[in-house]
Every structure is written in C-alpha cells, then in structure tokens.
Enzyme design. Structure first.
Site, PDB file in Angstrom:
ATOM      1  N   HIS A   1       3.633  -2.742 -18.390  1.00 16.59           N
ATOM      2  CA  HIS A   1       3.750  -2.935 -16.944  1.00 16.59           C
ATOM      3  C   HIS A   1       5.122  -3.445 -16.533  1.00 16.59           C
ATOM      4  O   HIS A   1       5.586  -3.161 -15.418  1.00 16.59           O
ATOM      5  CB  HIS A   1       2.653  -3.876 -16.452  1.00 16.59           C
TER       6      HIS A   1
ATOM      7  N   GLU B   1       2.200   3.754  -7.229  1.00 15.61           N
ATOM      8  CA  GLU B   1       3.424   4.520  -7.482  1.00 15.61           C
ATOM      9  C   GLU B   1       3.690   5.525  -6.370  1.00 15.61           C
ATOM     10  O   GLU B   1       4.391   6.524  -6.578  1.00 15.61           O
ATOM     11  CB  GLU B   1       3.322   5.249  -8.828  1.00 15.61           C
TER      12      GLU B   1
END
Length: 307
Positions: free
Chosen positions: A189, A220
C-alpha cells in the site's frame, strides 16, 4: 492552491455620517482597500457585487438600521460568510447582545480609538485567513494534493451552469489506474500511495488552462472536467494524460501487458441542448471507462451526446 486574502484586504465601511467614514478610511487605508456605503441599501448591493473581506457596519442609520442589514446579509448565500463588525455609539448591552445573536463577530464603540479599531479589524482578518485555509484544505485530497470529490461536486455544478448560459460544450472524463488492486497487493500500500500521487501529478501536468480541472473521487479513480472543449480536443488531451502517466515508467510488479502503471479513460462531451444532470453525465462517462477497461485498457474511449 490555498485561497489567500489579497495583499490589501477589502473592507466595506457602512455609515450614514461622512465624518465617520473619513475617520475609518484614514485609519484603515494604509493596510486595506476601503469601500464606503452611506446607507443600508448601498451596503447590501456593494456586499453582493464586490464581496469585501470584512464589513464595518453602523447600527443606527435612517433608512435601514444595522440590525436589518445584517439579517439580509446573513440570509443571502452570497454574503452570509462575510464577517461583520458593528460600529456604534450605543452603550446598552442588550443592543450588543442582539447584534451578536444576528451574526456580528465584534463591536467597535464610538468615538473611535485608533489602536482598538486597527487591532480588532486585524484580528478578524487573521481569523478569516485561517478559516479560508481550513475550508480549502477540506477540498483537497491529502494523499495526492489535488482536489477531492467534494470540490469536484462544486466545480461540476458551476461548469454545468456556465455551459447552459454560454452555449459552450463541456467534456468530462473518468480515469482509472489499470490493475491497481494487483499493484497494491504485490507492491504494498505504501508503493500504491506513491503511485497514486505520481499519476495525479502526471494527469494534472497536462491540464494547461485555468478552468481545466482534475480531482481524485475515490480509490484509484480520477475525474477531469474540461470546459469549452469539444470531443476531438478532449480525446486528444486525455490521450496526452495517458501518455504522460505511461512515461512515468512506474514499474508494475504483476504481468500486465505494459509492465508499467497505465490508465484507462472514458469520457463524454455534452452540448447545452443535451445537458442532463451531473449524475447522468458522470454515469455515461463511467460506462465509457468500463468499455475502455474491458477492451484492452491503457486507452481513451469517448462519446458525445447528440444535440
């Protein structure tokens, strides 16, 4: 970018006595741009047209007293956030209480004491600066430092109204990072967060006009708003964004076709006669994005609503 007060903030002085206006102007003009209004009606119009940073408002005026003026200021969305300082010769604390309950932020007593006037005005200008900074920070995505979804909602409303008024086309694109879950699962991450920030910067670097806009709207996913842009120009610009992201050469650790992080985009161009609500437009752009992702990724697919 955070919104700052101008080097010289604008102060609207409202008093029916010319002598008081002159005294206040002389006290404040070295550090501020001063506007004057000699009546409540003038004050309301200038506040709405010029949006001063702060208002100094006399309580006792013949046509409309300060209490009535502040009621109207606070009931109008375009002026309700302007700080108001009452200036008054009244000494009854009930009047002061009433003004504060109506939304005044402070009182300045007559006759004026120069140091107190300057100090109180500067205090409330500083508080205004801090408030505006907090408001702007609330509209920024902290990870990528571009605008967030809340800011996008504001911008799209403004641009839809503008397109309806001017007749200009409006183009909107939704962008998604290809195979981002696999990137996060493999690289971690922390690397995913860095990639998001780099992609956001890559997209923003291609938006050259002042009103061109990009926001991160979740995970995203990004959205680009291009005012006064036809479908051909919008498609070209989004392909430039796609190329800019690919040229970052962020290694993608899974076996994707390109071995680097790429983006897919779907967009829609609306003409004023075909404009629908913002949710419908965003859904149509989303549909084009899904098609782009389902037919190879790392590409831009565009549609145009018929007139």
């Amino acid at each position: 970018m955070l919104q700052e007060l101008a080097d010289k903030p604008t102060i609207l002085l409202v008093d029916d006595e010319k002598a008081n206006l002159k005294i206040l102007t002389d006290l404040l003009k070295p550090n501020a741009k001063t506007l004057v209004a000699k009546s409540g009606a003038q004050a309301l119009q200038k506040a709405k047209d010029l949006f001063p940073d702060i208002i100094l408002l006399d309580v006792v005026m013949p046509d409309m007293d300060g209490f009535e003026v502040i009621k109207k200021l606070k009931s109008d969305p375009s002026t309700q956030s302007i700080p108001v300082i009452f200036i008054t010769g009244l000494t009854d604390v009930n009047f002061e209480e009433k003004g504060l309950e109506l939304g005044a932020c402070d009182y300045i007593q007559k006759p004026f004491h120069a140091a107190i006037v300057r100090a109180r005005v500067q205090l409330h200008l500083q508080l205004l600066r801090q408030r505006r900074m907090l408001e702007e920070l609330a509209l920024i995505d902290p990870l990528t430092t571009i605008a967030n979804r809340r800011k996008f909602e504001q911008v799209i409303d403004i641009e839809l109204r503008s397109a309806m008024r001017t007749g200009e086309p409006l183009s909107i694109a939704v962008i998604d990072i290809d195979f981002f879950k696999q990137f996060n699962d493999t690289a971690g991450h922390s690397a995913g967060d860095m990639a998001l920030a780099e992609v956001a910067n890559g997209i923003q670097s291609q938006l050259k006009r002042p009103r061109d806009f990009v926001a991160r709207i979740g995970g995203e996913e990004f959205v680009v708003v291009l005012p006064n842009t036809d479908s051909v120009s919008a498609d070209m610009l989004l392909n430039q964004c796609r190329s800019a992201v690919a040229s970052l050469k962020i290694p993608h650790p899974t076996a994707t076709p390109y071995q680097v992080v790429t983006i897919s985009s779907g967009g829609i161009t609306c003409k004023p006669s075909s404009l629908s609500d913002k949710d419908d437009i965003l859904n149509r752009a989303d549909n084009m994005l899904y098609e782009a992702k389902n037919t190879g990724r790392n590409q831009v697919l565009w549609d145009e609503l018929p007139n």
